[in-house]
Motif scaffolding. Structure first.
Motif, mmCIF file in Angstrom:
data_model
loop_
_atom_site.group_PDB
_atom_site.id
_atom_site.type_symbol
_atom_site.label_atom_id
_atom_site.label_comp_id
_atom_site.label_asym_id
_atom_site.label_seq_id
_atom_site.Cartn_x
_atom_site.Cartn_y
_atom_site.Cartn_z
ATOM 1 N N LEU A 141 -12.745 -74.700 11.686
ATOM 2 C CA LEU A 141 -12.464 -74.059 12.977
ATOM 3 C C LEU A 141 -13.743 -73.707 13.744
ATOM 4 C CD1 LEU A 141 -9.573 -71.666 11.854
ATOM 5 C CD2 LEU A 141 -9.389 -73.891 12.991
ATOM 6 N N GLY A 153 -16.384 -70.240 13.219
ATOM 7 C CA GLY A 153 -15.352 -70.285 12.182
ATOM 8 C C GLY A 153 -15.636 -69.403 10.977
ATOM 9 N N VAL A 195 -5.996 -69.104 16.378
ATOM 10 C CA VAL A 195 -6.808 -70.166 16.962
ATOM 11 C C VAL A 195 -6.293 -70.371 18.385
ATOM 12 C CG1 VAL A 195 -7.574 -72.556 16.736
ATOM 13 C CG2 VAL A 195 -7.019 -71.216 14.684
#
Length: 159
Positions: free
Chosen positions: A79, A113, A134
């Protein structure tokens, strides 16, 4: 001027004395005085007792602390290019549907992330829930839980 202050203080002392004895209305909705001049026998006045320190028994395993420490590490490299937020909350409601985000213990943005946090959690929080949001269309939040293991310090790896 001095007499005015004395009269005010005497009036205040009388009002406090009347309040201490339950005066000023019986609470029965009538708003009048019941004529009684004896002190109120509320549960706090009637059930007072003295407990000696020597009489208190504490389990030897009880550290008498009201909080526990949680070190949280969040490595989510997949991420790293996304805008990601984490919320860590009390999970007493049993799931994501019952979270009150205004009362969370932590709300933060992950950087690339990842994140690292140290929390002091009240003992009443027996379970924590982490919600990783997210910010992308059609992406559901990632949900993780941690149950307190009655240790003074816990490490929580969220990956």
């Amino acid at each position: 001027m001095h007499n005015v202050h004395i009269k005010f203080l005497l009036g205040l002392a009388m009002l406090m004395t009347i309040s201490a004895y339950g005066g000023g209305g019986g609470g029965d909705g009538s708003g009048g005085n019941t004529g009684s001049t004896t002190p109120s026998t509320s549960p706090s006045n009637a059930a007072t007792s003295t407990v000696r320190l020597a009489d208190i028994k504490i389990d030897p395993n009880n550290s008498l602390t009201s909080v526990y420490e949680v070190d949280i590490n969040v490595p989510l490299p997949h991420l790293a290019t996304s805008q990601v937020y984490i919320s860590i909350c009390d999970n007493s409601g049993g799931g994501i549907e019952s979270i009150n985000y205004d009362n969370c213990l932590l709300k933060a943005a992950l950087q690339l992330g990842a994140g690292s946090y140290q929390l002091r959690v009240p003992n009443r929080c027996e379970s924590l829930i982490a919600v990783v949001n997210v910010i992308e269309p059609n992406t559901s939040p990632l949900v993780y839980t941690l149950n307190h293991n009655n240790q003074p310090e816990t490490i929580w790896l969220i990956q």
